[in-house]
Design a protein around this motif. Structure first.
Motif, PDB file in Angstrom:
ATOM      1  N   ILE A  14      25.264  36.752  -7.133  1.00 18.39           N
ATOM      2  CA  ILE A  14      25.921  36.360  -8.490  1.00 18.39           C
ATOM      3  C   ILE A  14      25.395  37.427  -9.772  1.00 18.39           C
ATOM      4  CG2 ILE A  14      26.344  34.415 -10.110  1.00 18.39           C
ATOM      5  CD1 ILE A  14      25.980  32.468  -7.925  1.00 18.39           C
ATOM      6  N   LEU A  15      26.462  37.515 -10.400  1.00 18.74           N
ATOM      7  CA  LEU A  15      26.387  38.426 -11.550  1.00 18.74           C
ATOM      8  C   LEU A  15      26.351  37.591 -12.816  1.00 18.74           C
ATOM      9  CD1 LEU A  15      26.362  41.150 -13.094  1.00 18.74           C
ATOM     10  CD2 LEU A  15      28.911  40.961 -13.151  1.00 18.74           C
ATOM     11  N   ILE A  16      25.353  37.685 -13.390  1.00 25.60           N
ATOM     12  CA  ILE A  16      25.051  36.577 -14.747  1.00 25.60           C
ATOM     13  C   ILE A  16      25.022  37.579 -15.892  1.00 25.60           C
ATOM     14  CG2 ILE A  16      23.375  35.019 -15.818  1.00 25.60           C
ATOM     15  CD1 ILE A  16      24.364  34.161 -13.026  1.00 25.60           C
ATOM     16  N   LEU A  17      26.119  37.202 -16.697  1.00 28.69           N
ATOM     17  CA  LEU A  17      26.194  37.821 -18.169  1.00 28.69           C
ATOM     18  C   LEU A  17      25.775  36.753 -19.138  1.00 28.69           C
ATOM     19  CD1 LEU A  17      29.854  39.490 -18.055  1.00 28.69           C
ATOM     20  CD2 LEU A  17      27.574  40.428 -17.278  1.00 28.69           C
ATOM     21  N   LEU A  18      24.575  37.134 -19.736  1.00 29.62           N
ATOM     22  CA  LEU A  18      24.110  36.355 -20.749  1.00 29.62           C
ATOM     23  C   LEU A  18      24.746  36.914 -22.403  1.00 29.62           C
ATOM     24  CD1 LEU A  18      20.429  36.438 -19.641  1.00 29.62           C
ATOM     25  CD2 LEU A  18      22.193  34.784 -19.188  1.00 29.62           C
ATOM     26  N   THR A  19      25.170  36.034 -23.061  1.00 29.79           N
ATOM     27  CA  THR A  19      25.772  36.420 -24.382  1.00 29.79           C
ATOM     28  C   THR A  19      25.060  35.432 -25.373  1.00 29.79           C
ATOM     29  OG1 THR A  19      27.544  34.578 -24.362  1.00 29.79           O
ATOM     30  CG2 THR A  19      28.138  36.837 -23.258  1.00 29.79           C
ATOM     31  N   GLY A  20      24.278  34.579 -25.010  1.00 30.81           N
ATOM     32  CA  GLY A  20      23.508  33.892 -26.134  1.00 30.81           C
ATOM     33  C   GLY A  20      24.033  32.489 -26.283  1.00 30.81           C
ATOM     34  N   GLY A  21      24.403  31.963 -27.266  1.00 34.22           N
ATOM     35  CA  GLY A  21      24.887  30.709 -27.476  1.00 34.22           C
ATOM     36  C   GLY A  21      23.591  29.557 -27.396  1.00 34.22           C
ATOM     37  N   THR A  22      23.998  28.360 -27.323  1.00 32.35           N
ATOM     38  CA  THR A  22      22.981  27.356 -27.106  1.00 32.35           C
ATOM     39  C   THR A  22      22.368  27.324 -25.718  1.00 32.35           C
ATOM     40  OG1 THR A  22      24.427  25.689 -28.725  1.00 32.35           O
ATOM     41  CG2 THR A  22      22.656  24.779 -27.464  1.00 32.35           C
ATOM     42  N   ILE A  23      22.984  27.664 -24.812  1.00 28.38           N
ATOM     43  CA  ILE A  23      22.325  27.749 -23.616  1.00 28.38           C
ATOM     44  C   ILE A  23      21.276  28.869 -23.632  1.00 28.38           C
ATOM     45  CG2 ILE A  23      23.963  29.334 -22.580  1.00 28.38           C
ATOM     46  CD1 ILE A  23      23.906  27.461 -19.980  1.00 28.38           C
ATOM     47  N   GLY A  24      21.297  29.760 -24.396  1.00 31.01           N
ATOM     48  CA  GLY A  24      20.199  30.750 -24.602  1.00 31.01           C
ATOM     49  C   GLY A  24      19.573  30.793 -25.974  1.00 31.01           C
ATOM     50  N   SER A  25      19.441  29.579 -26.250  1.00 31.83           N
ATOM     51  CA  SER A  25      18.651  29.376 -27.512  1.00 31.83           C
ATOM     52  C   SER A  25      17.464  28.519 -27.668  1.00 31.83           C
ATOM     53  CB  SER A  25      19.701  28.531 -28.650  1.00 31.83           C
ATOM     54  OG  SER A  25      20.630  29.366 -28.972  1.00 31.83           O
ATOM     55  N   ALA A  26      16.814  28.346 -28.493  1.00 35.01           N
ATOM     56  CA  ALA A  26      15.667  27.646 -28.784  1.00 35.01           C
ATOM     57  C   ALA A  26      15.497  26.870 -30.104  1.00 35.01           C
ATOM     58  CB  ALA A  26      14.266  28.437 -28.537  1.00 35.01           C
ATOM     59  N   VAL A  27      14.849  25.869 -30.131  1.00 34.29           N
ATOM     60  CA  VAL A  27      14.728  25.150 -31.364  1.00 34.29           C
ATOM     61  C   VAL A  27      13.285  25.462 -31.847  1.00 34.29           C
ATOM     62  CG1 VAL A  27      14.819  23.075 -32.487  1.00 34.29           C
ATOM     63  CG2 VAL A  27      16.319  23.356 -30.581  1.00 34.29           C
ATOM     64  N   ASN A  28      13.180  25.814 -33.217  1.00 34.14           N
ATOM     65  CA  ASN A  28      12.004  26.131 -33.976  1.00 34.14           C
ATOM     66  C   ASN A  28      12.152  25.729 -35.413  1.00 34.14           C
ATOM     67  OD1 ASN A  28      10.405  27.804 -31.742  1.00 34.14           O
ATOM     68  ND2 ASN A  28      12.256  28.976 -32.209  1.00 34.14           N
ATOM     69  N   ASP A  29      11.217  24.632 -35.640  1.00 34.79           N
ATOM     70  CA  ASP A  29      11.440  24.189 -37.149  1.00 34.79           C
ATOM     71  C   ASP A  29      12.675  23.558 -37.502  1.00 34.79           C
ATOM     72  OD1 ASP A  29       8.286  24.406 -37.366  1.00 34.79           O
ATOM     73  OD2 ASP A  29       8.799  26.497 -37.954  1.00 34.79           O
ATOM     74  N   GLY A  30      13.304  22.871 -36.424  1.00 37.51           N
ATOM     75  CA  GLY A  30      14.786  22.406 -36.761  1.00 37.51           C
ATOM     76  C   GLY A  30      15.753  23.079 -36.925  1.00 37.51           C
ATOM     77  N   CYS A  31      15.597  24.588 -36.679  1.00 39.58           N
ATOM     78  CA  CYS A  31      16.704  25.477 -36.507  1.00 39.58           C
ATOM     79  C   CYS A  31      16.833  25.897 -35.048  1.00 39.58           C
ATOM     80  CB  CYS A  31      16.226  26.754 -37.427  1.00 39.58           C
ATOM     81  SG  CYS A  31      17.323  28.240 -37.294  1.00 39.58           S
ATOM     82  N   ILE A  32      18.073  25.899 -34.721  1.00 39.49           N
ATOM     83  CA  ILE A  32      18.627  26.670 -33.469  1.00 39.49           C
ATOM     84  C   ILE A  32      19.198  27.706 -33.579  1.00 39.49           C
ATOM     85  CG2 ILE A  32      20.158  25.919 -31.383  1.00 39.49           C
ATOM     86  CD1 ILE A  32      20.546  23.098 -32.675  1.00 39.49           C
ATOM     87  N   ASP A  33      18.534  28.802 -32.704  1.00 44.16           N
ATOM     88  CA  ASP A  33      18.905  30.133 -32.900  1.00 44.16           C
ATOM     89  C   ASP A  33      18.746  30.993 -31.331  1.00 44.16           C
ATOM     90  OD1 ASP A  33      20.058  32.325 -33.721  1.00 44.16           O
ATOM     91  OD2 ASP A  33      18.619  32.874 -35.111  1.00 44.16           O
ATOM     92  N   VAL A  34      19.337  31.853 -30.986  1.00 42.77           N
ATOM     93  CA  VAL A  34      19.154  32.573 -29.994  1.00 42.77           C
ATOM     94  C   VAL A  34      17.923  33.134 -29.442  1.00 42.77           C
ATOM     95  CG1 VAL A  34      21.591  33.294 -29.551  1.00 42.77           C
ATOM     96  CG2 VAL A  34      20.101  34.528 -30.914  1.00 42.77           C
ATOM     97  N   ASP A  35      17.495  32.898 -28.333  1.00 45.04           N
ATOM     98  CA  ASP A  35      15.963  33.651 -27.920  1.00 45.04           C
ATOM     99  C   ASP A  35      16.304  34.057 -26.463  1.00 45.04           C
ATOM    100  OD1 ASP A  35      13.534  33.749 -26.989  1.00 45.04           O
ATOM    101  OD2 ASP A  35      12.821  31.735 -27.951  1.00 45.04           O
ATOM    102  N   SER A  36      15.911  35.547 -26.456  1.00 44.24           N
ATOM    103  CA  SER A  36      16.208  36.073 -25.057  1.00 44.24           C
ATOM    104  C   SER A  36      15.375  35.666 -24.077  1.00 44.24           C
ATOM    105  CB  SER A  36      16.217  37.486 -25.582  1.00 44.24           C
ATOM    106  OG  SER A  36      14.717  37.859 -26.132  1.00 44.24           O
ATOM    107  N   SER A  37      14.131  34.904 -24.487  1.00 40.94           N
ATOM    108  CA  SER A  37      13.447  34.592 -23.334  1.00 40.94           C
ATOM    109  C   SER A  37      13.782  33.490 -22.775  1.00 40.94           C
ATOM    110  CB  SER A  37      11.758  34.135 -23.946  1.00 40.94           C
ATOM    111  OG  SER A  37      11.888  33.179 -24.992  1.00 40.94           O
ATOM    112  N   ARG A  38      14.819  32.418 -23.418  1.00 42.60           N
ATOM    113  CA  ARG A  38      15.293  31.245 -22.641  1.00 42.60           C
ATOM    114  C   ARG A  38      16.096  31.479 -21.350  1.00 42.60           C
ATOM    115  NH1 ARG A  38      14.178  26.777 -25.357  1.00 42.60           N
ATOM    116  NH2 ARG A  38      13.380  26.266 -23.447  1.00 42.60           N
TER     117      ARG A  38
END
Length: 359
Positions: A14-38
């Motif tokens: 399966i080819l996986i294309l990652l573009t970010g979004g909530t599925i590729g985000s983390a929550v830090n100090d109440g802020c949701i933002d993209v995190d490539s490690s997720r």
């Protein structure tokens, strides 16, 4: 054992294309933002589920929250997919943000030739690891859908707040509900995906499994760039069109999202009549949605809007129509109006005598 797989067959790829979004985000100090490690977290958690082995090939076209997406990002995904020989894969999963998911889904239907494999978009309501996040459920369902069904076409898989995982035709997905973060389809979802497989919605509005498994091969017109010359306006009581200057703007077409019967204000004064706006801007193509049957009985205002120069569109969602207009006015093979009438991947909801069934 996966459907159609013998002990001697190769591992699904399966080819996986990652573009970010909530599925590729983390929550830090109440802020949701993209995190490539997720993405690594998602894959490692999935592998611990004890599922059959799958070979994932990962590529990241870009990494951002999807509210920042523009038509140029559709083109990035399209060009990425075109750079691969998709026949070498069992399927494709595109991890995407939920905000603009319906627009990217529709863009794939207009920008990619009819695929022989499933191309899925998955998203999430909350970041991976957060309470009530459906990120893993959606990704896992996407993998199972690809490996077990191998259903060609463009789809979105998403678990709603009722804990049911719905399969949507990507060309019919609507924006998520503001309160529950649930997704629905224009018409009906294709079905529900669970341990039994795909339980198709028994609706004459959906294509049959026979049609989906036997796609019509059709080359799509090439798009080199998007010039962002499309404007969309939603009708509401008192909308003052005098505030909108089209004569000194690079706008080629306007999508007017009218009331549910395709009706709009034709009697307003001081700038609130859409008929006057259309007549005063003949240099722009004015499209009207969404009509159920323009050959049937229409309200008087509908007749007046069409007579003024409005171009009616039938049985297509706002999201699919807006995306399609961007493609129509940036390709060279068809006139834009002819392009808008052409069907690519079931974006027009039409009733047929065919019902769904469990597969």
């Amino acid at each position: 054992m996966l459907k159609g797989q013998s002990t001697m067959e190769t591992t699904p790829k399966i080819l996986i294309l990652l573009t970010g979004g909530t599925i590729g985000s983390a929550v830090n100090d109440g802020c949701i933002d993209v995190d490539s490690s997720r993405s690594n977290d998602l894959f490692s958690i999935y592998k611990n589920l004890g599922k059959p082995t799958v070979d994932f090939e990962v590529f990241r076209p870009y990494n951002m929250l999807s509210e920042n997406a523009e038509p140029k990002h559709w083109l990035q995904i399209i060009k990425t997919l075109q750079s691969y020989n998709l026949k070498n894969y069992t399927g494709v999963i595109i991890a995407h943000g939920s905000d603009t998911l319906p627009y990217t889904g529709a863009a794939l239907c207009y920008g990619i030739d009819s695929p022989s494999i499933p191309i899925l978009l998955v998203a999430a309501n909350f970041a991976i690891g957060e309470t009530n996040s459906n990120a893993l459920a959606n990704f896992s369902a996407g993998v199972d859908f690809i490996c077990n069904l191998q259903l060609p076409g463009f789809y979105t898989i998403y678990e709603n707040s009722d804990h049911k995982t719905y399969v949507h035709l990507a060309s019919r997905l609507l924006e998520a509900d503001w309160l529950k973060d649930d997704f629905t389809s224009f018409g009906e979802p294709l079905g529900i995906f669970d341990s039994r497989g795909l339980c198709s919605t028994p609706s004459p509005q959906n294509p049959s499994m026979l049609k989906l498994y036997n796609p019509t091969l059709d080359d799509v017109p090439c798009i080199k760039e998007f010039r962002n010359e499309i404007l969309a306006l939603r009708a509401y009581p008192g909308l003052n069109y005098l505030c909108i200057d089209l004569k000194n703007r690079p706008i080629r077409a306007v999508l007017h999202s009218q009331y549910h019967c395709g009706s709009g204000n034709v009697l307003g004064e001081n700038g609130t009549a859409l008929t006057d706006f259309i007549k005063n801007n003949p240099q722009v193509d004015h499209y009207l949605i969404s009509y159920k049957n323009i050959s049937g009985d229409l309200y008087a205002s509908c007749h007046q809007l069409i007579a003024a120069g409005g171009i009616p569109l039938e049985n297509i969602s706002f999201e699919a129509a807006l995306t399609k207009l961007n493609f129509a006015y940036n390709q060279q093979e068809y006139s834009p109006q002819n392009y808008m009438q052409r069907e690519f991947f079931y974006e027009f909801v039409r009733k047929t005598p065919e019902d769904g069934y469990v597969i």
